[in-house]
Structures are given as C-alpha cells and as structure tokens.
Write an enzyme that holds these catalytic residues in place. Structure first.
Site, PDB file in Angstrom:
ATOM      1  N   THR A 271       0.935  -1.131  -0.095  1.00  0.00           N
ATOM      2  CA  THR A 271       0.103  -0.041   0.031  1.00  0.00           C
ATOM      3  C   THR A 271       1.013   1.239  -0.009  1.00  0.00           C
ATOM      4  O   THR A 271       1.985   1.483   0.487  1.00  0.00           O
ATOM      5  CB  THR A 271      -0.904   0.029   1.038  1.00  0.00           C
ATOM      6  OG1 THR A 271      -1.677   1.152   1.096  1.00  0.00           O
ATOM      7  CG2 THR A 271      -0.025   0.016   2.688  1.00  0.00           C
ATOM      8  N   SER A 272       0.392   2.339  -0.503  1.00  0.00           N
ATOM      9  CA  SER A 272       1.098   3.637  -0.539  1.00  0.00           C
ATOM     10  C   SER A 272       0.691   4.475   0.737  1.00  0.00           C
ATOM     11  O   SER A 272       1.149   5.348   0.869  1.00  0.00           O
ATOM     12  CB  SER A 272       0.973   4.101  -1.886  1.00  0.00           C
ATOM     13  OG  SER A 272      -0.493   4.645  -1.967  1.00  0.00           O
TER      14      SER A 272
ATOM     15  N   GLU B 216      -4.418   1.907 -11.161  1.00  0.00           N
ATOM     16  CA  GLU B 216      -5.516   2.168 -10.701  1.00  0.00           C
ATOM     17  C   GLU B 216      -6.771   1.657 -11.096  1.00  0.00           C
ATOM     18  O   GLU B 216      -7.093   1.942 -12.614  1.00  0.00           O
ATOM     19  CB  GLU B 216      -5.970   3.685 -10.621  1.00  0.00           C
ATOM     20  CG  GLU B 216      -5.143   4.600  -9.605  1.00  0.00           C
ATOM     21  CD  GLU B 216      -5.465   4.242  -8.045  1.00  0.00           C
ATOM     22  OE1 GLU B 216      -6.885   3.926  -7.991  1.00  0.00           O
ATOM     23  OE2 GLU B 216      -4.725   4.239  -7.398  1.00  0.00           O
TER      24      GLU B 216
ATOM     25  N   ASP C 203      -8.671  -2.644  -0.768  1.00  0.00           N
ATOM     26  CA  ASP C 203      -9.328  -1.446  -1.473  1.00  0.00           C
ATOM     27  C   ASP C 203     -10.348  -1.138  -0.340  1.00  0.00           C
ATOM     28  O   ASP C 203     -11.323  -2.071  -0.032  1.00  0.00           O
ATOM     29  CB  ASP C 203      -9.646  -1.922  -2.844  1.00  0.00           C
ATOM     30  CG  ASP C 203      -9.913  -0.417  -3.581  1.00  0.00           C
ATOM     31  OD1 ASP C 203      -8.946   0.270  -4.074  1.00  0.00           O
ATOM     32  OD2 ASP C 203     -11.218  -0.139  -3.703  1.00  0.00           O
TER      33      ASP C 203
ATOM     34  N   LYS D 223     -10.666   1.766  17.387  1.00  0.00           N
ATOM     35  CA  LYS D 223     -11.077   1.755  15.818  1.00  0.00           C
ATOM     36  C   LYS D 223     -10.463   0.420  15.223  1.00  0.00           C
ATOM     37  O   LYS D 223     -11.444  -0.228  14.550  1.00  0.00           O
ATOM     38  CB  LYS D 223     -10.428   2.878  15.231  1.00  0.00           C
ATOM     39  CG  LYS D 223     -10.754   2.979  13.542  1.00  0.00           C
ATOM     40  CD  LYS D 223      -9.889   3.982  12.999  1.00  0.00           C
ATOM     41  CE  LYS D 223     -10.070   3.612  11.373  1.00  0.00           C
ATOM     42  NZ  LYS D 223      -9.095   4.672  10.639  1.00  0.00           N
TER      43      LYS D 223
ATOM     44  N   HIS E 283     -14.281  -1.530   9.481  1.00  0.00           N
ATOM     45  CA  HIS E 283     -14.220  -2.339   8.118  1.00  0.00           C
ATOM     46  C   HIS E 283     -13.144  -3.193   7.799  1.00  0.00           C
ATOM     47  O   HIS E 283     -13.273  -4.485   7.623  1.00  0.00           O
ATOM     48  CB  HIS E 283     -14.927  -1.492   7.056  1.00  0.00           C
ATOM     49  CG  HIS E 283     -14.018  -0.169   7.018  1.00  0.00           C
ATOM     50  ND1 HIS E 283     -13.067   0.066   6.051  1.00  0.00           N
ATOM     51  CD2 HIS E 283     -14.143   1.138   7.734  1.00  0.00           C
ATOM     52  CE1 HIS E 283     -12.451   1.115   6.206  1.00  0.00           C
ATOM     53  NE2 HIS E 283     -13.214   1.811   7.070  1.00  0.00           N
TER      54      HIS E 283
END
Length: 188
Positions: free
Chosen positions: A7-8, A35, A64, A159, A164
């Site tokens: 991941t960036s 992308e 994502d 959190k 999610h």
C-alpha cells in the site's frame, strides 16, 4: 509466516501491523499499482493483488476500500480516495447539505495473493455522515459516526477492533490460521 502489505498509505500498513501484532510478522512495501476501476472493491483488490504478487514474486496482501453514501446513490463508492483528495470532507458535507438520509457505510476488501491463487475477504461497517468530530484517524473518519461517535473520536486500538478493515482482516486471519493448521497437520 510473514504478511507483506502492499500500500502507498502508511496508515493502512500501521493498522494491519497493529491488528496482527504478536501473531505474524508484517512487512510493508509501497509501490505504484495501476488504478483499476470497478464498482466492486473486491474486484479492485483482486486485480491489485494479482499485479503486486506478480511484480514482487512473493505472497502479498492488498486492500481496497469504498465509502458508500445512500443519499448520493453510493457515491463516492470505490473512488473514495480520489474524492477525498479532490473534494475533501468539506466537499462531501456540502453535497450532503440539507439531506436528511445520512446513512453510509465503509466496505473493505482485503486480497491475499500467493502461488495458490487469490482470496478476497470483506468487511463492512455501517454508520451516518455527520459534522466533523475527533482528533484520531485519517480520511473520512471525522465525518463517519458509528454508535454515537465518529471513528476519529476513537483511539486507534478501539477503531482497529470495530472498523471495516478489521472485519476483513479478521476473516483473512481466520483463513490463514486454518490454512496454517492444515499445513502443519499434513507435515506430520
């Protein structure tokens, strides 16, 4: 076992590292991934994982995330990152001005890719869009309320337990642990 998170976004890598703390080693690789476009975050995660695994030649985990607002017909959906960068939370709130239906949800799809293929694990959290509150988190956290508090009003540990991403990571962890037990059973 080692999980390589591609991941960036260093915040995502930190969240994954905290989630798996004490269970497995978590490494982080930042790389440019095309992308991919799709209405389903699971399909986007799958394509990203396929690309990263092939490019790095090692098992990888990518994710994502989409932010879906009911009154805006699911906008920004899988384009949440782009919308945050261009409109910001203020722009989302402006779009929501005068709108009574504030229901929204985050969905994360975590994809694990290795030589055996790609598996996708999903997590979702429902809430409402509110005026910004809180000092923690990043992205849409200050305007997304769950059970009376925004994600930005919760410290990272709390959190990470309810998010999610945590739900998707829980599903992946359960699968990895079951696969590890099965591998150890076959090697006896």
């Amino acid at each position: 076992m080692k999980i390589t998170v591609v991941t960036s976004n260093p915040h995502k890598a930190d969240e994954v590292r905290a989630f798996f703390s004490g269970l497995v080693e978590v490494g982080h690789v930042s790389m440019d991934i095309p992308e991919y476009r799709h209405d389903d975050v699971g399909e986007i995660a799958r394509k990203k994982a396929e690309y990263a695994c092939r490019a790095l030649g090692t098992p990888v985990m990518v994710d994502d995330t989409g932010f879906f607002i009911a009154a805006l017909n699911g906008f920004p959906g899988p384009y949440a990152g782009y919308v945050l960068a261009t409109l910001g939370n203020g722009g989302i709130l402006k779009l929501m001005d005068g709108v009574r239906d504030r229901e929204a949800y985050f969905e994360t799809a975590v994809a694990w890719a290795d030589a055996a293929g790609i598996r996708v694990f999903r997590g979702r959290i429902d809430g409402v869009v509110v005026a910004p509150r809180g000092n923690y988190g990043f992205g849409y956290d200050p305007i997304f309320e769950v059970d009376g508090r925004t994600l930005a009003e919760r410290d990272i540990a709390e959190k990470n337990r309810i998010s999610h991403r945590a739900r998707a990571l829980s599903a992946m962890r359960d699968w990895l642990m079951a696969a590890s037990r099965a591998d150890h059973g076959q090697n006896r």
